[in-house]
Scaffold this motif. Structure first.
Motif, mmCIF file in Angstrom:
data_model
loop_
_atom_site.group_PDB
_atom_site.id
_atom_site.type_symbol
_atom_site.label_atom_id
_atom_site.label_comp_id
_atom_site.label_asym_id
_atom_site.label_seq_id
_atom_site.Cartn_x
_atom_site.Cartn_y
_atom_site.Cartn_z
ATOM 1 N N GLU A 315 0.844 -1.192 0.000
ATOM 2 C CA GLU A 315 0.000 0.000 0.000
ATOM 3 C C GLU A 315 0.880 1.243 0.000
ATOM 4 O O GLU A 315 1.861 1.315 0.754
ATOM 5 N N TYR A 317 0.647 5.533 0.205
ATOM 6 C CA TYR A 317 -0.194 6.659 0.592
ATOM 7 C C TYR A 317 0.491 7.956 0.190
ATOM 8 O O TYR A 317 1.697 8.121 0.381
ATOM 9 N N ARG A 320 -4.211 12.447 0.545
ATOM 10 C CA ARG A 320 -5.402 11.717 0.999
ATOM 11 C C ARG A 320 -5.690 10.484 0.148
ATOM 12 O O ARG A 320 -6.743 9.858 0.273
ATOM 13 N N GLU A 321 -4.772 10.120 -0.734
ATOM 14 C CA GLU A 321 -5.021 9.015 -1.660
ATOM 15 C C GLU A 321 -4.186 7.782 -1.283
ATOM 16 O O GLU A 321 -3.114 7.889 -0.691
ATOM 17 N N THR A 322 -4.740 6.616 -1.679
ATOM 18 C CA THR A 322 -4.093 5.340 -1.395
ATOM 19 C C THR A 322 -4.213 4.433 -2.603
ATOM 20 O O THR A 322 -5.219 4.450 -3.316
#
Length: 386
Positions: A315, A317, A320-322
C-alpha cells in the motif's frame, strides 16, 4: 531460538603456527588504517574481533581488561566467543571469521573514530540473540543515541545486520554499543560481530523527481559475504537515518535494505524489502508540493528472489489518496517487477509519502519476508487541478 552451528574456519585448525600469517596480515591492515587517520568505508579496525585478548586477560571466556581487545575499550560482562562454542545445550555461531564478542549484563564495547565534521555516517554491525527474551542494544555516537530492538530474528541463522546513522559534529567520535539488560545469568546477552562504517552522501533531488533517494541507491554498508541484507530500524522523525531521505515508523520492527548482488531488485543496485507487514512503514516528507496541484507517485514492487512466496500487496499513501499494488510472488525473482501509481492532489507544501506491506509473509524456514519496493524517479507534477 535454536542457533545453527558454524564450524571453525580451516585456518584455525592447524594451531598457532597456521594462524601467524593470518594475524600478521590483520595487524598490517589495521596498522595501515590507523595510520591513515580518518576511517574509510568498510570494517572498523579489528571490527570483526579476529584480534583477541591474550590468555592472561581471559577468565574462561570473560574478558578482564578494559583494553584487552585491540582497538576496543570494554566495560561490564564481555565475553570473547569462538565459532561453535557452546553454552548449555546451545551452540554459539560466528557469522564471519572465527571470533565475536558477547555483551552480558550492562556490557559495553566502544571505539574512537576519526571522522570528517558535518559528514553523515552509517554504522552496520551483525548481532544475534542468545538467551534473553527482550534483548536490545543502545547504540550511540557522541550526543546521538538510539535503541535497537533485536527481539525479532529475520534470518534462519539467527544473525541479522543492523544499521545506525549519525552526523559527525567533531573530528573524533566514540562509537558505543551497550547492552542495558540485567539477567539472572550475567553472561546473557547479544553476540556482536563485523562492525563497519560508511560515509553517506546527502540525498539530492533529480529532475522530475520530488523524492530524495527515491531509488534507495544510497544507504548503509552491506557486507559482501552476507546474503541477508541490512535492517533499518524504527526511528524518530528527527533522527539521522541510515537510509537518507527515509524514516522507518514502527514500535519494534524494521525494514530490510537489500542489494542486487544477493536479491532480485526492480531497478538499479539497491531496494527495500518490507519484511514486517503492517507493523512498519517507510516514510518520507516530500517538500515543495503546491496545494491544489495534481501529482503522480509511481513505484515498482517485486519479490526479492529469497524464497518469499505468495500473494503480496504493497500500500502506498500520498496526501489523501491510497493505492494497493498486488503481486504474485514465486519466491525466485524470476517474475518481472510490477509498476503501480497513485494520483493525488496536494493539500500542503509537505506531502507525506508512505509505503507499507499489506500483510505478513514468511519463508519456509519461518523467517519474515515481504515485497521489494523501488520508487525510482517517478514522483512529479503532471498537471493542475481545475
Amino acid at each position: 531460538m535454536e542457533l545453527m552451528r558454524r564450524e571453525p574456519q580451516s585456518s584455525m585448525a592447524g594451531g598457532t603456527g597456521s594462524r601467524c600469517p593470518v594475524l600478521l596480515l590483520l595487524l598490517v591492515s589495521v596498522a595501515a588504517r590507523v595510520a591513515s587517520g580518518i576511517v574509510t568505508d568498510g570494517l572498523l579496525p579489528n571490527g570483526n574481533f579476529e584480534l583477541g585478548p591474550v590468555k592472561s586477560d581471559l577468565n574462561g571466556t570473560r574478558v578482564m581488561g578494559e583494553n584487552s581487545i585491540p582497538n576496543w575499550e570494554i566495560s561490564g560482562f564481555v565475553e570473547y566467543i569462538g565459532s561453535g562454542q557452546t553454552q548449555d545445550d546451545m551452540i554459539l555461531p560466528v557469522p564471519e571469521g572465527a571470533y565475536a564478542v558477547r555483551l552480558g549484563n550492562d556490557a559495553t564495547i566502544r571505539q574512537k573514530l576519526s571522522v570528517t565534521r558535518k559528514t553523515t555516517y552509517s554504522i552496520t554491525f551483525c548481532a544475534a540473540r542468545t538467551c534473553a527474551h527482550a534483548e536490545r542494544l543502545n547504540v550511540s555516537v557522541a550526543a546521538e543515541s538510539g535503541v535497537l530492538p533485536i527481539q525479532t530474528v529475520y534470518t534462519s541463522t539467527g544473525w541479522d545486520s543492523y544499521s545506525y546513522a549519525f552526523r559527525a559534529r567533531h573530528s573524533t567520535a566514540w562509537l558505543t554499543i551497550h547492552n542495558p539488560g540485567h539477567e539472572d545469568d550475567p553472561a546473557c546477552g547479544p553476540l556482536i560481530d563485523s562492525v563497519a562504517i560508511k560515509a553517506l552522501n546527502p540525498p539530492r533531488l533529480t529532475k522530475g523527481n520530488m523524492l530524495r533517494n527515491g531509488d534507495f541507491e544510497e544507504g548503509p554498508f552491506i557486507f559482501r559475504d552476507t546474503a541477508w541484507g541490512v535492517l533499518v530500524p524504527p526511528m524518530d522523525e528527527d533522527d539521522v537515518s541510515p537510509l537518507p531521505g527515509w524514516t522507518v515508523m514502527s514500535d519494534t520492527k524494521a525494514v530490510k535494505y537489500v542489494d542486487a548482488a544477493h536479491h532480485a531488485v526492480p531497478r538499479g543496485a539497491r531496494a527495500v524489502e518490507l519484511v514486517a507487514g503492517r507493523e512498519a512503514a517507510l516514510v518520507q516528507e516530500a517538500r515543495g508540493t503546491v496545494p491544489g496541484r495534481r501529482y503522480r507517485l509511481s513505484f515498482s514492487v517485486g519479490d526479492a528472489g529469497n524464497g518469499c512466496e505468495g500473494s503480496m500487496a504493497v500500500e502506498a499513501y500520498a496526501a489523501r489518496e491510497t493505492v494497493r499494488a498486488t503481486y504474485e510472488s514465486r519466491g525466485n525473482g524470476s517474475g518481472s517487477s510490477k509498476r503501480a501509481a497513485v494520483e493525488f492532489t496536494a493539500i500542503a507544501n509537505l506531502t507525506r509519502v508512505v509505503f507499507q506491506s499489506y500483510n505478513h509473509h514468511m519463508k519456509p524456514d519461518g523467517t519474515l519476508c515481504g515485497s521489494v519496493v523501488d520508487v525510482s524517479l517517478y514522483f512529479g507534477r503532471w498537471g493542475a487541478s481545475g
